[in-house]
Design a protein around this motif. Structure first.
Motif, PDB file in Angstrom:
ATOM      1  N   PHE A 157       0.827  -1.207   0.000  1.00  0.00           N
ATOM      2  CA  PHE A 157       0.000   0.000   0.000  1.00  0.00           C
ATOM      3  C   PHE A 157       0.866   1.263   0.000  1.00  0.00           C
ATOM      4  O   PHE A 157       0.530   2.252  -0.651  1.00  0.00           O
ATOM      5  CB  PHE A 157      -0.936  -0.001   1.215  1.00  0.00           C
ATOM      6  CG  PHE A 157      -1.872  -1.165   1.255  1.00  0.00           C
ATOM      7  CD1 PHE A 157      -2.974  -1.216   0.423  1.00  0.00           C
ATOM      8  CD2 PHE A 157      -1.643  -2.221   2.117  1.00  0.00           C
ATOM      9  CE1 PHE A 157      -3.851  -2.296   0.459  1.00  0.00           C
ATOM     10  CE2 PHE A 157      -2.503  -3.301   2.155  1.00  0.00           C
ATOM     11  CZ  PHE A 157      -3.610  -3.343   1.317  1.00  0.00           C
ATOM     12  N   SER A 158       1.964   1.210   0.720  1.00  0.00           N
ATOM     13  CA  SER A 158       2.866   2.355   0.742  1.00  0.00           C
ATOM     14  C   SER A 158       3.491   2.587  -0.626  1.00  0.00           C
ATOM     15  O   SER A 158       3.649   3.735  -1.065  1.00  0.00           O
ATOM     16  CB  SER A 158       3.956   2.123   1.797  1.00  0.00           C
ATOM     17  OG  SER A 158       4.848   3.210   1.833  1.00  0.00           O
ATOM     18  N   ALA A 159       3.832   1.507  -1.331  1.00  0.00           N
ATOM     19  CA  ALA A 159       4.415   1.644  -2.665  1.00  0.00           C
ATOM     20  C   ALA A 159       3.409   2.195  -3.665  1.00  0.00           C
ATOM     21  O   ALA A 159       3.785   2.910  -4.606  1.00  0.00           O
ATOM     22  CB  ALA A 159       4.940   0.294  -3.138  1.00  0.00           C
ATOM     23  N   ALA A 160       2.133   1.881  -3.468  1.00  0.00           N
ATOM     24  CA  ALA A 160       1.099   2.361  -4.391  1.00  0.00           C
ATOM     25  C   ALA A 160       0.652   3.774  -4.079  1.00  0.00           C
ATOM     26  O   ALA A 160      -0.157   4.346  -4.818  1.00  0.00           O
ATOM     27  CB  ALA A 160      -0.105   1.420  -4.343  1.00  0.00           C
ATOM     28  N   MET A 161       1.172   4.365  -3.012  1.00  0.00           N
ATOM     29  CA  MET A 161       0.763   5.709  -2.603  1.00  0.00           C
ATOM     30  C   MET A 161       2.007   6.548  -2.318  1.00  0.00           C
ATOM     31  O   MET A 161       2.346   6.813  -1.167  1.00  0.00           O
ATOM     32  CB  MET A 161      -0.136   5.615  -1.365  1.00  0.00           C
ATOM     33  CG  MET A 161      -0.829   6.893  -0.976  1.00  0.00           C
ATOM     34  SD  MET A 161      -1.940   6.587   0.420  1.00  0.00           S
ATOM     35  CE  MET A 161      -2.296   8.262   0.922  1.00  0.00           C
ATOM     36  N   PRO A 162       2.707   6.984  -3.365  1.00  0.00           N
ATOM     37  CA  PRO A 162       3.959   7.731  -3.152  1.00  0.00           C
ATOM     38  C   PRO A 162       3.772   9.082  -2.474  1.00  0.00           C
ATOM     39  O   PRO A 162       4.723   9.635  -1.923  1.00  0.00           O
ATOM     40  CB  PRO A 162       4.514   7.895  -4.577  1.00  0.00           C
ATOM     41  CG  PRO A 162       3.324   7.764  -5.467  1.00  0.00           C
ATOM     42  CD  PRO A 162       2.409   6.790  -4.788  1.00  0.00           C
ATOM     43  N   TRP A 163       2.559   9.610  -2.491  1.00  0.00           N
ATOM     44  CA  TRP A 163       2.302  10.900  -1.862  1.00  0.00           C
ATOM     45  C   TRP A 163       1.873  10.764  -0.409  1.00  0.00           C
ATOM     46  O   TRP A 163       1.361  11.706   0.201  1.00  0.00           O
ATOM     47  CB  TRP A 163       1.228  11.664  -2.643  1.00  0.00           C
ATOM     48  CG  TRP A 163      -0.009  10.840  -2.932  1.00  0.00           C
ATOM     49  CD1 TRP A 163      -0.174   9.938  -3.941  1.00  0.00           C
ATOM     50  CD2 TRP A 163      -1.225  10.841  -2.189  1.00  0.00           C
ATOM     51  NE1 TRP A 163      -1.431   9.375  -3.875  1.00  0.00           N
ATOM     52  CE2 TRP A 163      -2.101   9.921  -2.815  1.00  0.00           C
ATOM     53  CE3 TRP A 163      -1.676  11.543  -1.073  1.00  0.00           C
ATOM     54  CZ2 TRP A 163      -3.379   9.675  -2.359  1.00  0.00           C
ATOM     55  CZ3 TRP A 163      -2.961  11.296  -0.611  1.00  0.00           C
ATOM     56  CH2 TRP A 163      -3.794  10.370  -1.244  1.00  0.00           C
ATOM     57  N   ALA A 164       2.141   9.598   0.195  1.00  0.00           N
ATOM     58  CA  ALA A 164       1.768   9.359   1.588  1.00  0.00           C
ATOM     59  C   ALA A 164       2.370  10.369   2.562  1.00  0.00           C
ATOM     60  O   ALA A 164       1.711  10.759   3.534  1.00  0.00           O
ATOM     61  CB  ALA A 164       2.162   7.939   1.997  1.00  0.00           C
ATOM     62  N   PRO A 165       3.622  10.864   2.355  1.00  0.00           N
ATOM     63  CA  PRO A 165       4.164  11.833   3.326  1.00  0.00           C
ATOM     64  C   PRO A 165       3.378  13.132   3.424  1.00  0.00           C
ATOM     65  O   PRO A 165       3.468  13.832   4.441  1.00  0.00           O
ATOM     66  CB  PRO A 165       5.589  12.079   2.798  1.00  0.00           C
ATOM     67  CG  PRO A 165       5.935  10.837   2.053  1.00  0.00           C
ATOM     68  CD  PRO A 165       4.656  10.399   1.417  1.00  0.00           C
ATOM     69  N   ILE A 166       2.618  13.482   2.388  1.00  0.00           N
ATOM     70  CA  ILE A 166       1.865  14.738   2.427  1.00  0.00           C
ATOM     71  C   ILE A 166       0.362  14.488   2.573  1.00  0.00           C
ATOM     72  O   ILE A 166      -0.444  15.371   2.273  1.00  0.00           O
ATOM     73  CB  ILE A 166       2.136  15.586   1.169  1.00  0.00           C
ATOM     74  CG1 ILE A 166       1.686  14.828  -0.093  1.00  0.00           C
ATOM     75  CG2 ILE A 166       3.598  15.967   1.074  1.00  0.00           C
ATOM     76  CD1 ILE A 166       1.707  15.675  -1.345  1.00  0.00           C
ATOM     77  N   VAL A 167      -0.008  13.278   3.031  1.00  0.00           N
ATOM     78  CA  VAL A 167      -1.427  12.953   3.109  1.00  0.00           C
ATOM     79  C   VAL A 167      -2.158  13.856   4.105  1.00  0.00           C
ATOM     80  O   VAL A 167      -3.350  14.170   3.933  1.00  0.00           O
ATOM     81  CB  VAL A 167      -1.614  11.470   3.483  1.00  0.00           C
ATOM     82  CG1 VAL A 167      -1.128  11.208   4.901  1.00  0.00           C
ATOM     83  CG2 VAL A 167      -3.063  11.032   3.339  1.00  0.00           C
ATOM     84  N   SER A 168      -1.470  14.303   5.144  1.00  0.00           N
ATOM     85  CA  SER A 168      -2.126  15.136   6.151  1.00  0.00           C
ATOM     86  C   SER A 168      -2.467  16.529   5.628  1.00  0.00           C
ATOM     87  O   SER A 168      -3.265  17.239   6.244  1.00  0.00           O
ATOM     88  CB  SER A 168      -1.240  15.253   7.395  1.00  0.00           C
ATOM     89  OG  SER A 168       0.013  15.811   7.070  1.00  0.00           O
ATOM     90  N   TRP A 169      -1.876  16.934   4.491  1.00  0.00           N
ATOM     91  CA  TRP A 169      -2.180  18.245   3.906  1.00  0.00           C
ATOM     92  C   TRP A 169      -3.056  18.131   2.660  1.00  0.00           C
ATOM     93  O   TRP A 169      -3.368  19.123   2.028  1.00  0.00           O
ATOM     94  CB  TRP A 169      -0.881  18.972   3.529  1.00  0.00           C
ATOM     95  CG  TRP A 169      -0.055  19.342   4.711  1.00  0.00           C
ATOM     96  CD1 TRP A 169      -0.301  20.329   5.613  1.00  0.00           C
ATOM     97  CD2 TRP A 169       1.159  18.718   5.122  1.00  0.00           C
ATOM     98  NE1 TRP A 169       0.683  20.373   6.562  1.00  0.00           N
ATOM     99  CE2 TRP A 169       1.603  19.388   6.291  1.00  0.00           C
ATOM    100  CE3 TRP A 169       1.930  17.659   4.633  1.00  0.00           C
ATOM    101  CZ2 TRP A 169       2.760  19.037   6.964  1.00  0.00           C
ATOM    102  CZ3 TRP A 169       3.096  17.315   5.306  1.00  0.00           C
ATOM    103  CH2 TRP A 169       3.489  17.994   6.453  1.00  0.00           C
ATOM    104  N   THR A 170      -3.462  16.927   2.324  1.00  0.00           N
ATOM    105  CA  THR A 170      -4.250  16.713   1.120  1.00  0.00           C
ATOM    106  C   THR A 170      -5.695  17.167   1.332  1.00  0.00           C
ATOM    107  O   THR A 170      -6.282  16.888   2.387  1.00  0.00           O
ATOM    108  CB  THR A 170      -4.223  15.223   0.723  1.00  0.00           C
ATOM    109  OG1 THR A 170      -2.866  14.803   0.613  1.00  0.00           O
ATOM    110  CG2 THR A 170      -4.931  15.001  -0.601  1.00  0.00           C
ATOM    111  N   PRO A 171      -6.291  17.859   0.364  1.00  0.00           N
ATOM    112  CA  PRO A 171      -7.692  18.289   0.503  1.00  0.00           C
ATOM    113  C   PRO A 171      -8.637  17.109   0.668  1.00  0.00           C
ATOM    114  O   PRO A 171      -8.366  15.987   0.205  1.00  0.00           O
ATOM    115  CB  PRO A 171      -7.957  19.050  -0.801  1.00  0.00           C
ATOM    116  CG  PRO A 171      -6.613  19.449  -1.302  1.00  0.00           C
ATOM    117  CD  PRO A 171      -5.665  18.373  -0.865  1.00  0.00           C
TER     118      PRO A 171
END
Length: 407
Positions: A138-152
């Protein structure tokens, strides 16, 4: 997915009977349902990324009527798996529950395994459905995980919903998808972001002290958002676990196939030594319905504990225990094959009778009220006489006009 969602009737009935509790514990807000005899060790249901405590309402209604205690919780706003374990343990302490049985689906199943690994003395058994052992894929399929807390919020909801297979579906599966989608709409941006963070947080389930004989793996055979490879890894980790396969059901069998899921849950609880207390279903005190935690006998102290320490309920406490003879939702039950001789009949009015079967299912049968045929006969006679009288008046009036013209 349907454009307009209408809440199912059994869900509306559930909301009117079972209060929703919200309690703050530290910095975490817990939202949960707690229903059933408090003398029974609870089955705690943990939802997936797209789920809430409400998605298990069919399990709460069915199992509580059979004498089991079911607690369904929302995953709180935690950002890593260590934080989850600590927060969940504090929640159990707050509601005064020590030994538990966990039923987790998808992300909820992964979190249940992590808690059983870290707190083995508290977890007595596991029911795992469509879940996994590690988050690397799941982490590999979601490269934008580090910025998930700022995602709209709208992007997070779109990402979560893309993981749910869209139609065409069988009607009962389509209804389950619609219900879960409606629950996703109720989640805040922070809730969605924290759940996606749990899914991508680098973690894996290590060896459990729990014996495989106390684990049941319940999977659907048609399709699922969890890759088959991850489900196979789960089966290899627990080779001696009991298997419960559902031929169909999609991602949310607890909604689309509730009768089969409830049966497997009941068999699991019996196998691991949980004894139901149906004798307490009717005799539960009014203040104990819905998961009251207060132990004081003084009513004033009890009210204060609900308001000050335990938080409030979104719905008012139910005044009566749910009647086992009330209709139960059955997404896939075959009621036509069950004998009427072993059923109990509950008259609701002159035209409707509900048959409650020992297994908890009901059949609806229309009956004719006594005296109805005689009532119809009298109506026919009165109507016939009235029409004949009107026709006679018309003939007399017509002849009188002709007579006046001749004169």
């Amino acid at each position: 997915m349907k454009g307009v969602f209408s809440a199912p009737g059994d869900y509306v009935h559930f909301k009117s009977q079972v209060p929703l509790h919200k309690i703050p514990i530290g910095t975490k807000q817990w939202r949960y349902y707690d229903f059933g005899p408090k003398a029974v060790p609870p089955l705690i249901c943990l939802p997936g990324t797209a789920g809430t405590a409400d998605v298990y309402y069919k399990q709460i209604m069915s199992l509580s009527m059979k004498g089991y205690r079911v607690i369904s919780v929302d995953i709180p706003r935690v950002w890593n798996n260590t934080e989850w374990i600590q927060a969940f343990e504090k929640f159990l302490d707050a509601i005064d529950v020590h030994h538990i049985h966990l039923y987790g689906t998808s992300l909820g199943g992964f979190l249940a395994q992590l808690f059983a690994q870290q707190r083995p003395r508290r977890v007595r058994s596991l029911v795992l459905s469509n879940t996994f052992l590690e988050t690397r894929s799941f982490s590999a399929a979601m490269p934008w995980a580090p910025i998930v807390s700022w995602t709209p919020s709208f992007l997070l909801k779109r990402y979560v919903l893309t993981g749910i297979r869209d139609g065409p579906h069988e009607p009962f599966i389509a209804d389950s998808v619609d219900f879960v989608v409606s629950q996703v709409e109720t989640l805040s941006r922070e809730d969605l972001a924290s759940r996606l963070s749990l899914t991508t947080d680098a973690a894996s389930v290590g060896p459990l002290l729990l014996s495989d004989s106390f684990i049941t793996i319940m999977d659907t055979n048609d399709y699922c958002a969890i890759p088959q490879q991850l489900k196979d890894q789960l089966g290899e980790r627990y080779p001696e676990a009991r298997r419960a396969y559902l031929k169909t059901g999609g991602d949310f069998p607890f909604l689309s196939r509730p009768d089969e899921v409830n049966l497997h849950l009941q068999l699991h609880l019996r196998r691991v030594g949980v004894e139901a207390r149906p004798d307490l279903v009717h005799n539960v005190p009014k203040g104990d319905i819905g998961g009251s935690h207060s132990k004081e006998n003084n009513q004033d102290d009890s009210d204060k504990s609900h308001k000050d320490d335990r938080g409030g309920s979104e719905n008012p406490p139910a005044k009566y225990e749910i009647n086992p003879t009330c209709p139960e939702s059955s997404g896939s039950g075959n009621l036509d094959k069950q004998p009427l001789d072993s059923s109990k009949r509950c008259h609701l009015d002159h035209e409707l009778t509900l048959y409650a079967f020992p297994g908890g299912f009901t059949r609806e049968k229309r009956i004719v009220p006594p005296g109805t045929p005689l009532h119809f006969v009298w109506e026919y006679i009165v109507l016939f006489c009235l029409l004949r009288h009107v026709s006679c008046l018309y003939i007399i009036w017509n002849y009188s006009l002709e007579f006046r013209q001749v004169v």
